[in-house]
Design an enzyme around this catalytic site. Structure first.
Site, PDB file in Angstrom:
ATOM      1  N   THR A   1       0.855  -1.184   0.000  1.00 14.59           N
ATOM      2  CA  THR A   1       0.000   0.000   0.000  1.00 14.59           C
ATOM      3  C   THR A   1       0.891   1.234   0.000  1.00 14.59           C
ATOM      4  O   THR A   1       1.991   1.191   0.556  1.00 14.59           O
ATOM      5  CB  THR A   1      -0.858  -0.030   1.281  1.00 14.59           C
ATOM      6  OG1 THR A   1      -1.750  -1.128   1.173  1.00 14.59           O
ATOM      7  CG2 THR A   1      -1.647   1.243   1.490  1.00 14.59           C
TER       8      THR A   1
ATOM      9  N   GLY B   1      -1.060  -1.951   6.482  1.00 14.28           N
ATOM     10  CA  GLY B   1      -1.020  -3.169   7.287  1.00 14.28           C
ATOM     11  C   GLY B   1      -2.328  -3.909   7.173  1.00 14.28           C
ATOM     12  O   GLY B   1      -3.119  -3.643   6.249  1.00 14.28           O
TER      13      GLY B   1
HETATM   14  N1  ASP Z   1      -4.171  -1.690   4.724  1.00  9.31           N
HETATM   15  C1  ASP Z   1      -4.439  -2.349   3.476  1.00  9.31           C
HETATM   16  C2  ASP Z   1      -5.754  -3.087   3.582  1.00  9.31           C
HETATM   17  O1  ASP Z   1      -5.985  -3.719   4.575  1.00  9.31           O
HETATM   18  C3  ASP Z   1      -3.380  -3.306   3.054  1.00  9.31           C
HETATM   19  C4  ASP Z   1      -1.966  -2.857   3.240  1.00  9.31           C
HETATM   20  O2  ASP Z   1      -1.692  -1.781   3.756  1.00  9.31           O
HETATM   21  O3  ASP Z   1      -1.085  -3.613   2.856  1.00  9.31           O
HETATM   22  O4  ASP Z   1      -6.499  -3.087   2.649  1.00  9.31           O
END
Ligand code: ASP
Length: 324
Positions: free
Chosen positions: A191, A243
């Protein structure tokens, strides 16, 4: 010359004053995950560093020329969305049905205005759609086809879903499906997010993602949720998270970082650390970037690594991947 002298002195005093006022700062993330130095080949590390640097330079030059933090955040995130390296825009992880389903949000700390889109499949740069929602609609959060119709109306660039899909992500999904593993926390984070403070003292935060690999049933994570994955308030800080989204939503993570500063007078660094500790306590993994109105920067995570970078008007600059 005699008459010019006082004017010259005034000029230098004022420009010195302006310089002390003109602090800006920029912090970026490209996702947190299980990156370990020994397991990431050097050429791959270099690719990530190069793209983070490109994004950082883009934002830095906007801010250095007196541009708004809103423009810096949007443009930085567009660079990362256009890169196939990150889990946002092109190169996003794929949902269970093999499509890319993208989420993004943006928020301004000056007036708490915000915009977000989720589950979009055809908007080339979801962060720009989030900005358009904030600036040109009476809403904050649009989803799916409605969000795409709005983006089309706004004249944003639309693409086929196949544009977002890279071989790498196709293989990752196929491997995962073959193992019939449910989505677990893994190295598919990536992300992207950016928080900027401009020379007018305004903070903007934005986040863009493809979400979690193998997601089902229209799952939406924290990234487009204002207060969970993104938050900005000029009185406290700007925050962008990355995350395992379910945990960030449950904590109201980004807003909580701001609240810790507002109600408990924690520094931005302490507030981020405290929130990451809460994340660990409930079993979540990930990271956060934030900055306050003085341009103090925090980059905290409980994963082995987080793609991250910052630059400041002082010339200070940092790009990192691992936890060392
Ligand atoms: N936070 C994002 C989600 O849960 C994924 C990520 O940050 O890797 O969609």
């Amino acid at each position: 010359m005699k008459t010019l002298l006082p004017l010259l002195i005034l000029f230098f005093v004022l420009s010195g004053y302006a310089q002390t006022k003109q602090n800006y700062a920029l912090v970026i993330h490209g996702g947190a995950g299980v990156m370990v130095r020994e397991k990431m080949p050097e050429d791959v590390q270099k690719k990530y560093v190069k793209t983070l640097d490109k994004a950082l330079r883009k934002g830095d030059s906007i801010l250095a020329h007196g541009g708004k933090s809103l423009d810096a955040v949007e443009q930085v995130i567009r660079v990362l969305e256009d890169s196939p390296l990150f889990n946002a825009g092109r190169g996003a992880v794929l949902a269970h049905d093999g499509t890319a389903q993208l989420d993004a949000s943006i928020m301004q700390g000056a007036d708490l205005s915000a915009g977000a889109v989720c589950g979009v499949k055809e908007i080339k740069n979801p962060i720009s759609a989030a900005r358009a929602v904030m600036e040109h609609s009476e809403h904050v959060f649009l989803s799916g086809n409605g969000a795409s119709d709005f983006a089309r109306q706004q004249g944003l660039e639309m693409v086929r879903n196949s544009y977002f899909i890279t071989e790498k992500q196709k293989n990752s999904l196929n491997e995962l499906l073959k193992k019939e593993r449910e989505q677990t926390i893994n190295d598919k984070h990536g992300t992207v997010g950016c928080v900027a403070l401009d020379t007018y003292g305004n903070i903007t935060a934005g986040t863009s993602t493809g979400g979690m690999i193998n997601k089902k049933f229209g799952r939406i994570g924290d990234s487009p949720v204002i207060g969970a994955g993104t938050y900005a308030n000029n009185q406290t800080c700007g925050v962008s998270c990355t995350g395992h989204g379910e945990y960030y939503i449950r904590l109201g993570f980004a807003r909580d970082v701001s609240a810790l500063m507002e109600y408990r007078q924690l520094t931005v660094q302490q507030a981020c650390r405290a929130e990451i500790d809460k994340l660990s306590q409930i079993g979540g993994t990930g990271g956060v970037i934030a900055l306050d109105r003085q341009g103090n920067i925090a980059m905290e995570f409980n994963t082995p690594g987080m793609f991250r970078a910052y630059s400041k008007s002082s010339g200070e600059k940092f790009i990192g991947i691992f936890n060392d």
